[in-house]
Design a protein around this motif. Structure first.
Motif, PDB file in Angstrom:
ATOM      1  N   HIS A  17      53.743  70.380 -12.600  1.00  0.00           N
ATOM      2  CA  HIS A  17      53.283  70.645 -11.238  1.00  0.00           C
ATOM      3  C   HIS A  17      54.393  71.268 -10.391  1.00  0.00           C
ATOM      4  CE1 HIS A  17      55.581  66.970 -10.615  1.00  0.00           C
ATOM      5  NE2 HIS A  17      55.626  67.276  -9.337  1.00  0.00           N
ATOM      6  N   TYR A  18      55.569  71.506 -10.985  1.00  0.00           N
ATOM      7  CA  TYR A  18      56.718  71.971 -10.197  1.00  0.00           C
ATOM      8  C   TYR A  18      56.481  73.357  -9.600  1.00  0.00           C
ATOM      9  CZ  TYR A  18      58.819  68.003 -12.527  1.00  0.00           C
ATOM     10  OH  TYR A  18      59.064  66.741 -12.976  1.00  0.00           O
ATOM     11  N   CYS A  19      57.163  73.638  -8.486  1.00  0.00           N
ATOM     12  CA  CYS A  19      57.032  74.941  -7.817  1.00  0.00           C
ATOM     13  C   CYS A  19      57.565  76.047  -8.731  1.00  0.00           C
ATOM     14  CB  CYS A  19      57.848  74.969  -6.526  1.00  0.00           C
ATOM     15  SG  CYS A  19      57.533  73.629  -5.387  1.00  0.00           S
ATOM     16  N   PRO A  20      57.113  77.285  -8.512  1.00  0.00           N
ATOM     17  CA  PRO A  20      57.662  78.405  -9.283  1.00  0.00           C
ATOM     18  C   PRO A  20      59.183  78.473  -9.106  1.00  0.00           C
ATOM     19  CG  PRO A  20      55.752  79.104  -8.019  1.00  0.00           C
ATOM     20  CD  PRO A  20      56.068  77.709  -7.560  1.00  0.00           C
ATOM     21  N   GLY A  21      59.907  78.612 -10.214  1.00  0.00           N
ATOM     22  CA  GLY A  21      61.358  78.749 -10.146  1.00  0.00           C
ATOM     23  C   GLY A  21      62.106  77.440 -10.064  1.00  0.00           C
ATOM     24  N   CYS A  22      61.411  76.322  -9.958  1.00  0.00           N
ATOM     25  CA  CYS A  22      62.094  75.022  -9.918  1.00  0.00           C
ATOM     26  C   CYS A  22      62.679  74.731 -11.292  1.00  0.00           C
ATOM     27  CB  CYS A  22      61.089  73.929  -9.552  1.00  0.00           C
ATOM     28  SG  CYS A  22      61.807  72.275  -9.610  1.00  0.00           S
ATOM     29  N   THR A  23      63.915  74.236 -11.322  1.00  0.00           N
ATOM     30  CA  THR A  23      64.553  74.029 -12.629  1.00  0.00           C
ATOM     31  C   THR A  23      64.318  72.626 -13.207  1.00  0.00           C
ATOM     32  OG1 THR A  23      66.617  73.824 -11.362  1.00  0.00           O
ATOM     33  CG2 THR A  23      66.272  75.867 -12.552  1.00  0.00           C
ATOM     34  N   GLY A  51      60.253  60.934  -6.467  1.00  0.00           N
ATOM     35  CA  GLY A  51      60.819  62.245  -6.144  1.00  0.00           C
ATOM     36  C   GLY A  51      59.902  63.262  -6.802  1.00  0.00           C
ATOM     37  N   CYS A  52      60.310  64.524  -6.819  1.00  0.00           N
ATOM     38  CA  CYS A  52      59.426  65.537  -7.411  1.00  0.00           C
ATOM     39  C   CYS A  52      59.112  65.237  -8.869  1.00  0.00           C
ATOM     40  CB  CYS A  52      60.036  66.924  -7.256  1.00  0.00           C
ATOM     41  SG  CYS A  52      59.733  67.601  -5.614  1.00  0.00           S
ATOM     42  N   ALA A  53      60.023  64.526  -9.562  1.00  0.00           N
ATOM     43  CA  ALA A  53      59.792  64.223 -10.983  1.00  0.00           C
ATOM     44  C   ALA A  53      59.011  62.929 -11.177  1.00  0.00           C
ATOM     45  CB  ALA A  53      61.129  64.155 -11.722  1.00  0.00           C
ATOM     46  N   ASN A 121      70.638  67.041  -9.411  1.00  0.00           N
ATOM     47  CA  ASN A 121      71.194  67.260  -8.075  1.00  0.00           C
ATOM     48  C   ASN A 121      70.754  68.624  -7.549  1.00  0.00           C
ATOM     49  OD1 ASN A 121      72.720  67.635  -5.788  1.00  0.00           O
ATOM     50  ND2 ASN A 121      74.709  67.302  -6.776  1.00  0.00           N
ATOM     51  N   ASN A 122      69.803  68.603  -6.586  1.00  0.00           N
ATOM     52  CA  ASN A 122      69.395  69.863  -5.944  1.00  0.00           C
ATOM     53  C   ASN A 122      69.752  69.881  -4.460  1.00  0.00           C
ATOM     54  OD1 ASN A 122      67.429  68.224  -4.863  1.00  0.00           O
ATOM     55  ND2 ASN A 122      65.739  69.091  -6.048  1.00  0.00           N
ATOM     56  N   ALA A 123      70.656  68.965  -4.056  1.00  0.00           N
ATOM     57  CA  ALA A 123      71.239  68.991  -2.703  1.00  0.00           C
ATOM     58  C   ALA A 123      70.224  68.795  -1.586  1.00  0.00           C
ATOM     59  CB  ALA A 123      72.044  70.281  -2.480  1.00  0.00           C
ATOM     60  N   TYR A 125      66.214  66.489  -0.414  1.00  0.00           N
ATOM     61  CA  TYR A 125      65.028  65.703  -0.771  1.00  0.00           C
ATOM     62  C   TYR A 125      63.895  66.693  -0.987  1.00  0.00           C
ATOM     63  CZ  TYR A 125      66.874  61.121   0.918  1.00  0.00           C
ATOM     64  OH  TYR A 125      67.571  59.971   1.110  1.00  0.00           O
ATOM     65  N   GLY A 126      63.539  66.944  -2.237  1.00  0.00           N
ATOM     66  CA  GLY A 126      62.515  67.943  -2.520  1.00  0.00           C
ATOM     67  C   GLY A 126      61.110  67.467  -2.185  1.00  0.00           C
ATOM     68  N   MET A 127      60.725  66.351  -2.767  1.00  0.00           N
ATOM     69  CA  MET A 127      59.324  65.918  -2.697  1.00  0.00           C
ATOM     70  C   MET A 127      58.825  65.712  -1.266  1.00  0.00           C
ATOM     71  SD  MET A 127      57.717  62.381  -3.996  1.00  0.00           S
ATOM     72  CE  MET A 127      56.210  62.296  -4.916  1.00  0.00           C
ATOM     73  N   SER A 212      67.888  73.781  -8.948  1.00  0.00           N
ATOM     74  CA  SER A 212      67.464  74.529  -7.756  1.00  0.00           C
ATOM     75  C   SER A 212      66.179  73.963  -7.157  1.00  0.00           C
ATOM     76  CB  SER A 212      67.257  76.002  -8.115  1.00  0.00           C
ATOM     77  OG  SER A 212      66.100  76.138  -8.907  1.00  0.00           O
ATOM     78  N   CYS A 213      66.036  74.153  -5.844  1.00  0.00           N
ATOM     79  CA  CYS A 213      64.802  73.809  -5.140  1.00  0.00           C
ATOM     80  C   CYS A 213      64.435  74.997  -4.256  1.00  0.00           C
ATOM     81  CB  CYS A 213      64.996  72.551  -4.288  1.00  0.00           C
ATOM     82  SG  CYS A 213      63.516  72.081  -3.354  1.00  0.00           S
ATOM     83  N   PRO A 214      63.927  76.102  -4.875  1.00  0.00           N
ATOM     84  CA  PRO A 214      63.673  77.306  -4.094  1.00  0.00           C
ATOM     85  C   PRO A 214      62.766  77.049  -2.891  1.00  0.00           C
ATOM     86  CG  PRO A 214      62.988  77.597  -6.418  1.00  0.00           C
ATOM     87  CD  PRO A 214      63.614  76.247  -6.305  1.00  0.00           C
ATOM     88  N   THR A 215      61.791  76.172  -3.047  1.00  0.00           N
ATOM     89  CA  THR A 215      60.836  75.929  -1.957  1.00  0.00           C
ATOM     90  C   THR A 215      61.532  75.418  -0.704  1.00  0.00           C
ATOM     91  OG1 THR A 215      59.098  75.490  -3.541  1.00  0.00           O
ATOM     92  CG2 THR A 215      58.776  74.605  -1.321  1.00  0.00           C
ATOM     93  N   ASN A 216      62.321  74.361  -0.858  1.00  0.00           N
ATOM     94  CA  ASN A 216      62.940  73.774   0.339  1.00  0.00           C
ATOM     95  C   ASN A 216      64.236  74.471   0.748  1.00  0.00           C
ATOM     96  OD1 ASN A 216      61.123  71.584   1.121  1.00  0.00           O
ATOM     97  ND2 ASN A 216      61.563  70.811  -0.926  1.00  0.00           N
ATOM     98  N   TRP A 217      64.810  75.229  -0.127  1.00  0.00           N
ATOM     99  CA  TRP A 217      65.958  76.043   0.279  1.00  0.00           C
ATOM    100  C   TRP A 217      65.470  77.313   0.995  1.00  0.00           C
ATOM    101  CZ3 TRP A 217      69.316  76.209  -4.886  1.00  0.00           C
ATOM    102  CH2 TRP A 217      69.777  74.906  -5.157  1.00  0.00           C
TER     103      TRP A 217
HETATM  104  S1  SF4 Z   1      59.953  70.904  -3.905  1.00  0.00           S
HETATM  105 FE1  SF4 Z   1      61.841  71.682  -4.865  1.00  0.00          FE
HETATM  106  S2  SF4 Z   1      62.461  70.132  -6.434  1.00  0.00           S
HETATM  107 FE2  SF4 Z   1      60.281  69.781  -5.840  1.00  0.00          FE
HETATM  108  S3  SF4 Z   1      59.066  70.902  -7.370  1.00  0.00           S
HETATM  109 FE3  SF4 Z   1      59.314  72.254  -5.590  1.00  0.00          FE
HETATM  110  S4  SF4 Z   1      61.172  73.473  -6.050  1.00  0.00           S
HETATM  111 FE4  SF4 Z   1      61.168  71.689  -7.431  1.00  0.00          FE
END
Ligand code: SF4
Ligand SMILES: Cc1ncc(C[n+]2csc(CCOP(=O)(O)OP(=O)(O)O)c2C)c(N)n1
Length: 253
Positions: A17-23, A51-53, A121-123, A125-127, A212-217
């Protein structure tokens, strides 16, 4: 036709379910491949975080347990002590491990619990939408630091590998990144070394993975990897921070 690439049998067919480009997805793949290569799928128990995972239990085909936020090392301790022949790993974000879960992490490490922590570590809070995490960089803009993290008010980022490497129970601590193919290969080697240390009963092992967390960055997937290289790597240098895998942590105690 010859098979040149196959998804690991330790991953289910559930789409991530992760965003595109999420590692996160790359890291799942590496953990699954290591479990498969070590032949321990049947006795591995993973502990999923909040968390996102959080839905990692759907993605790994080994046994999985869901832990309350930050408590994965405590849950893993119980799982490992109940059946020491199990291979037990946690999969945790920086909010989960280095904020609400700091105590569990530090004490599991200092006890030398024979478990493996995969620390993503994506620096941020993603979720929950991109708030400041303990690992957020000085000056980094997040939802809760719109003018950038001000260290005079919010303190400095926690460097987890450096911190836990001072503890006597830590057999192996390495920081890696998944920003490029060479680094992804190194990340897999580190994960394998950490799992192997556990299988050989050497003590606590942790692999911190810059992710990386492209969405929140607020960046594209490619820009996010560049941001990771330019900003995270100088603050969080890659490398081995502790290695007692030769003798194990209890050899001189
Ligand atoms: S919010 Fe960030 S860490 Fe969570 S799935 Fe999307 S890109 Fe990945
Ligand atoms: C006890 C409790 N406190 C707070 C939350 C809200 N919460 C859910 S996920 C999360 C942080 C997730 O960030 P991180 O661990 O860095 O993982 P990521 O989503 O970035 O992968 C928080 C604070 C919660 N679910 N439970």
């Amino acid at each position: 036709m010859a098979v040149v690439y196959q998804k690991s049998s330790v991953l289910t067919d559930a789409p991530f379910h992760y965003c595109p480009g999420c590692t996160h997805g790359i890291i799942h793949k590496l953990v699954a491949e290591v479990i498969e290569e070590l032949g321990v799928e049947g006795k591995t128990v993973g502990v999923a975080p909040v968390g996102c995972a959080v839905m990692a239990y759907d993605y790994f085909s080994c046994d999985m347990v869901e832990a309350p936020h930050g408590r994965a090392p405590a849950v893993a301790t119980g799982l490992k002590r109940a059946i020491p022949t199990n291979v037990v790993f946690t999969y945790q974000g920086d909010g989960d491990l280095a904020a609400i879960g700091t105590a569990e992490t530090v004490h599991a490490a200092t006890r030398g619990e024979n478990i493996t922590i995969i620390f993503v570590n994506n620096a941020i809070y993603g979720m929950t939408g991109g708030q400041m995490a303990p690992t957020t960089l000085p000056g980094q803009v997040t939802q809760t630091t719109p003018y950038g993290r001000d260290v005079t008010k919010a303190g400095f980022p926690v460097r987890v590998c450096e911190m836990v490497s001072t503890l006597s129970g830590v057999a192996y601590a390495e920081r890696v990144a998944v920003d490029s193919v060479p680094n992804i290969r190194k990340a897999k080697a580190a994960i394998k070394k950490a799992f192997t240390a556990q299988i050989e009963g050497k003590g606590f092992s942790i692999v911190e993975i810059l992710s990386s967390c492209p969405t929140n960055w607020g960046l594209s997937p490619v820009e996010a990897l560049e941001w990771l290289r330019q900003n995270m790597m100088p603050y969080y240098p890659l490398g081995v921070y502790q290695d007692r895998t030769e003798k194990g942590v209890f050899c001189n105690e």
